[in-house]
Design a protein around this motif. Structure first.
Motif, PDB file in Angstrom:
ATOM      1  N   VAL A 123      65.308 -99.137 -30.187  1.00 28.48           N
ATOM      2  CA  VAL A 123      66.734 -99.125 -29.835  1.00 28.48           C
ATOM      3  C   VAL A 123      67.248-100.553 -29.766  1.00 28.48           C
ATOM      4  O   VAL A 123      66.781-101.357 -28.956  1.00 28.48           O
ATOM      5  CB  VAL A 123      66.970 -98.403 -28.493  1.00 28.48           C
ATOM      6  CG1 VAL A 123      68.461 -98.429 -28.139  1.00 28.48           C
ATOM      7  CG2 VAL A 123      66.476 -96.964 -28.571  1.00 28.48           C
ATOM      8  N   GLU A 124      68.213-100.851 -30.595  1.00 23.27           N
ATOM      9  CA  GLU A 124      68.768-102.200 -30.665  1.00 23.27           C
ATOM     10  C   GLU A 124      69.355-102.620 -29.320  1.00 23.27           C
ATOM     11  O   GLU A 124      70.107-101.877 -28.691  1.00 23.27           O
ATOM     12  CB  GLU A 124      69.845-102.252 -31.743  1.00 23.27           C
ATOM     13  CG  GLU A 124      70.396-103.639 -32.006  1.00 23.27           C
ATOM     14  CD  GLU A 124      71.414-103.638 -33.116  1.00 23.27           C
ATOM     15  OE1 GLU A 124      71.944-104.725 -33.432  1.00 23.27           O
ATOM     16  OE2 GLU A 124      71.689-102.563 -33.681  1.00 23.27           O
ATOM     17  N   GLY A 125      68.977-103.809 -28.860  1.00 19.26           N
ATOM     18  CA  GLY A 125      69.484-104.346 -27.608  1.00 19.26           C
ATOM     19  C   GLY A 125      68.634-104.040 -26.398  1.00 19.26           C
ATOM     20  O   GLY A 125      68.836-104.600 -25.325  1.00 19.26           O
ATOM     21  N   CYS A 126      67.643-103.152 -26.549  1.00 21.24           N
ATOM     22  CA  CYS A 126      66.839-102.727 -25.396  1.00 21.24           C
ATOM     23  C   CYS A 126      65.733-103.745 -25.090  1.00 21.24           C
ATOM     24  O   CYS A 126      64.883-104.033 -25.933  1.00 21.24           O
ATOM     25  CB  CYS A 126      66.216-101.359 -25.669  1.00 21.24           C
ATOM     26  SG  CYS A 126      65.259-100.710 -24.282  1.00 21.24           S
ATOM     27  N   ASP A 127      65.740-104.280 -23.864  1.00 21.87           N
ATOM     28  CA  ASP A 127      64.708-105.216 -23.415  1.00 21.87           C
ATOM     29  C   ASP A 127      63.630-104.538 -22.572  1.00 21.87           C
ATOM     30  O   ASP A 127      62.500-105.025 -22.498  1.00 21.87           O
ATOM     31  CB  ASP A 127      65.331-106.340 -22.573  1.00 21.87           C
ATOM     32  CG  ASP A 127      66.291-107.202 -23.371  1.00 21.87           C
ATOM     33  OD1 ASP A 127      66.028-107.416 -24.574  1.00 21.87           O
ATOM     34  OD2 ASP A 127      67.296-107.648 -22.805  1.00 21.87           O
ATOM     35  N   ALA A 128      64.001-103.451 -21.899  1.00 18.43           N
ATOM     36  CA  ALA A 128      63.049-102.767 -21.009  1.00 18.43           C
ATOM     37  C   ALA A 128      63.459-101.306 -20.883  1.00 18.43           C
ATOM     38  O   ALA A 128      64.624-100.955 -21.091  1.00 18.43           O
ATOM     39  CB  ALA A 128      63.035-103.428 -19.630  1.00 18.43           C
ATOM     40  N   ALA A 129      62.491-100.470 -20.543  1.00 15.39           N
ATOM     41  CA  ALA A 129      62.768 -99.036 -20.425  1.00 15.39           C
ATOM     42  C   ALA A 129      61.859 -98.415 -19.376  1.00 15.39           C
ATOM     43  O   ALA A 129      60.777 -98.928 -19.075  1.00 15.39           O
ATOM     44  CB  ALA A 129      62.572 -98.337 -21.772  1.00 15.39           C
ATOM     45  N   GLY A 130      62.315 -97.305 -18.846  1.00 15.22           N
ATOM     46  CA  GLY A 130      61.506 -96.570 -17.878  1.00 15.22           C
ATOM     47  C   GLY A 130      62.102 -95.194 -17.661  1.00 15.22           C
ATOM     48  O   GLY A 130      63.198 -94.888 -18.152  1.00 15.22           O
ATOM     49  N   ILE A 131      61.389 -94.359 -16.937  1.00 18.46           N
ATOM     50  CA  ILE A 131      61.862 -93.009 -16.631  1.00 18.46           C
ATOM     51  C   ILE A 131      61.993 -92.872 -15.126  1.00 18.46           C
ATOM     52  O   ILE A 131      61.022 -93.070 -14.395  1.00 18.46           O
ATOM     53  CB  ILE A 131      60.908 -91.949 -17.203  1.00 18.46           C
ATOM     54  CG1 ILE A 131      60.942 -92.018 -18.733  1.00 18.46           C
ATOM     55  CG2 ILE A 131      61.291 -90.550 -16.707  1.00 18.46           C
ATOM     56  CD1 ILE A 131      59.886 -91.197 -19.419  1.00 18.46           C
ATOM     57  N   LEU A 132      63.204 -92.585 -14.679  1.00 15.36           N
ATOM     58  CA  LEU A 132      63.460 -92.366 -13.258  1.00 15.36           C
ATOM     59  C   LEU A 132      63.392 -90.871 -12.986  1.00 15.36           C
ATOM     60  O   LEU A 132      64.043 -90.077 -13.673  1.00 15.36           O
ATOM     61  CB  LEU A 132      64.830 -92.915 -12.873  1.00 15.36           C
ATOM     62  CG  LEU A 132      65.262 -92.757 -11.403  1.00 15.36           C
ATOM     63  CD1 LEU A 132      66.152 -93.922 -10.983  1.00 15.36           C
ATOM     64  CD2 LEU A 132      66.009 -91.445 -11.187  1.00 15.36           C
ATOM     65  N   VAL A 133      62.586 -90.499 -12.004  1.00 18.78           N
ATOM     66  CA  VAL A 133      62.450 -89.095 -11.623  1.00 18.78           C
ATOM     67  C   VAL A 133      62.973 -88.917 -10.211  1.00 18.78           C
ATOM     68  O   VAL A 133      62.683 -89.727  -9.328  1.00 18.78           O
ATOM     69  CB  VAL A 133      60.972 -88.649 -11.695  1.00 18.78           C
ATOM     70  CG1 VAL A 133      60.825 -87.216 -11.213  1.00 18.78           C
ATOM     71  CG2 VAL A 133      60.446 -88.786 -13.113  1.00 18.78           C
ATOM     72  N   LEU A 134      63.746 -87.876 -10.016  1.00 21.18           N
ATOM     73  CA  LEU A 134      64.290 -87.560  -8.702  1.00 21.18           C
ATOM     74  C   LEU A 134      63.629 -86.283  -8.212  1.00 21.18           C
ATOM     75  O   LEU A 134      63.898 -85.194  -8.728  1.00 21.18           O
ATOM     76  CB  LEU A 134      65.810 -87.384  -8.798  1.00 21.18           C
ATOM     77  CG  LEU A 134      66.614 -87.416  -7.504  1.00 21.18           C
ATOM     78  CD1 LEU A 134      66.417 -88.749  -6.788  1.00 21.18           C
ATOM     79  CD2 LEU A 134      68.080 -87.176  -7.800  1.00 21.18           C
ATOM     80  N   ARG A 135      62.729 -86.440  -7.235  1.00 25.70           N
ATOM     81  CA  ARG A 135      61.998 -85.291  -6.688  1.00 25.70           C
ATOM     82  C   ARG A 135      62.398 -85.096  -5.234  1.00 25.70           C
ATOM     83  O   ARG A 135      62.067 -85.899  -4.384  1.00 25.70           O
ATOM     84  CB  ARG A 135      60.486 -85.517  -6.775  1.00 25.70           C
ATOM     85  CG  ARG A 135      59.940 -85.515  -8.191  1.00 25.70           C
ATOM     86  CD  ARG A 135      58.424 -85.469  -8.198  1.00 25.70           C
ATOM     87  NE  ARG A 135      57.904 -85.325  -9.545  1.00 25.70           N
ATOM     88  CZ  ARG A 135      57.156 -86.215 -10.159  1.00 25.70           C
ATOM     89  NH1 ARG A 135      56.842 -87.352  -9.546  1.00 25.70           N
ATOM     90  NH2 ARG A 135      56.704 -86.005 -11.381  1.00 25.70           N
ATOM     91  N   LYS A 136      63.128 -84.015  -4.983  1.00 26.01           N
ATOM     92  CA  LYS A 136      63.574 -83.695  -3.625  1.00 26.01           C
ATOM     93  C   LYS A 136      64.302 -84.885  -2.994  1.00 26.01           C
ATOM     94  O   LYS A 136      64.091 -85.222  -1.829  1.00 26.01           O
ATOM     95  CB  LYS A 136      62.394 -83.268  -2.756  1.00 26.01           C
ATOM     96  CG  LYS A 136      61.701 -82.003  -3.252  1.00 26.01           C
ATOM     97  CD  LYS A 136      60.527 -81.617  -2.380  1.00 26.01           C
ATOM     98  CE  LYS A 136      59.854 -80.353  -2.890  1.00 26.01           C
ATOM     99  NZ  LYS A 136      58.682 -79.957  -2.073  1.00 26.01           N
ATOM    100  N   GLY A 137      65.125 -85.542  -3.795  1.00 26.04           N
ATOM    101  CA  GLY A 137      65.920 -86.656  -3.305  1.00 26.04           C
ATOM    102  C   GLY A 137      65.209 -87.992  -3.291  1.00 26.04           C
ATOM    103  O   GLY A 137      65.817 -89.017  -2.986  1.00 26.04           O
ATOM    104  N   GLN A 138      63.923 -88.014  -3.645  1.00 26.13           N
ATOM    105  CA  GLN A 138      63.156 -89.250  -3.652  1.00 26.13           C
ATOM    106  C   GLN A 138      62.998 -89.773  -5.080  1.00 26.13           C
ATOM    107  O   GLN A 138      62.703 -89.012  -5.997  1.00 26.13           O
ATOM    108  CB  GLN A 138      61.770 -89.033  -3.032  1.00 26.13           C
ATOM    109  CG  GLN A 138      61.815 -88.587  -1.573  1.00 26.13           C
ATOM    110  CD  GLN A 138      62.520 -89.584  -0.685  1.00 26.13           C
ATOM    111  OE1 GLN A 138      62.228 -90.784  -0.711  1.00 26.13           O
ATOM    112  NE2 GLN A 138      63.469 -89.095   0.117  1.00 26.13           N
TER     113      GLN A 138
END
Length: 227
Positions: A38-53
């Motif tokens: 992906v052009e312009g992307c320096d870093a990536a990750g996956i955010l998971v929301l489990r029961k508000g956490q």
């Protein structure tokens, strides 16, 4: 962006994702490919929301972890909102100008070195947890419409592979659990002259009385040779 080359890379990525042996490996491939493709992307990750956490998975840099931690702390931010609301995609041109929308997050994100961001929902509430693939750039305005299209295509493939990997892992755990419980039942049947139904009833009763998962009770029996 040369779309023909991108399409060929996507086909290769799809094959590689489905060949991964674990959910973690699948996620790492997804985030690594995001930075590469992906052009312009320096870093990536996956955010998971489990029961508000908030939990961060397969981050390619500490910046991703810090951004997710901050969003979880202040309970706001684009990735947090996307995962919480189920909004399928967002693109933030300049984080430093978003203080009105995210009063606590935006200024501190700018201090972390985040210029622009983009994110895509990976799976929905029907599947349990909420999660989003999030892409970061140190430069404002780094993500264009072409970047968003590329990210959306990548995330769509990633969502299918991720779902498949989760299902495979779930089936694997189910088989493992069945094996462990069967082994524990055999030990109880041999040691106490119990029927199969009675041995299972003993495991289940112990699980309920001690608030321990049935699989863990079975593991204890297998390790100790009894309860």
């Amino acid at each position: 962006m040369e779309w023909r080359d991108f399409a060929l890379n996507m086909a290769s990525m799809a094959r590689e994702l489905l060949a991964q042996e674990s959910v973690d490996a699948t996620l790492r491939k997804i985030t690594t490919w995001s930075v590469d493709q992906v052009e312009g992307c320096d870093a990536a990750g996956i955010l998971v929301l489990r029961k508000g956490q908030v939990e961060t998975l397969a981050a390619t840099s500490d910046l991703v972890v810090e951004s997710d931690r901050l969003q979880g702390e202040v309970r706001e931010g684009p990735c947090f909102d996307a995962a919480r609301t189920g909004h399928p995609v967002f693109r933030i041109k300049d984080v430093s100008t978003e203080a009105t929308r995210w009063r606590s997050y935006a200024p501190r994100a700018h201090e972390l070195g985040i210029g622009s961001m983009m994110g895509f929902l990976l799976y929905t509430e029907d599947e349990g947890d909420l999660g989003a693939l999030n892409l970061y750039s140190a430069e404002p305005g780094a993500f264009t419409e072409a970047s968003e299209t590329a990210g959306w295509l990548l995330a769509s493939h990633a969502a299918v592979a991720f779902s498949s990997a989760r299902e495979h892992a779930s089936l694997h755990r189910a088989v493992e659990t069945r094996h462990v419980i069967g082994e524990a039942m055999g030990i109880l049947m041999a040691g106490h002259d119990l029927s199969e139904a009675d041995a299972f009833a003993v495991l289940r009763r112990y699980s309920q009385e001690h608030n321990i998962k049935l699989r863990e009770v079975a593991r204890l029996v297998s390790e100790r040779g009894g309860l």
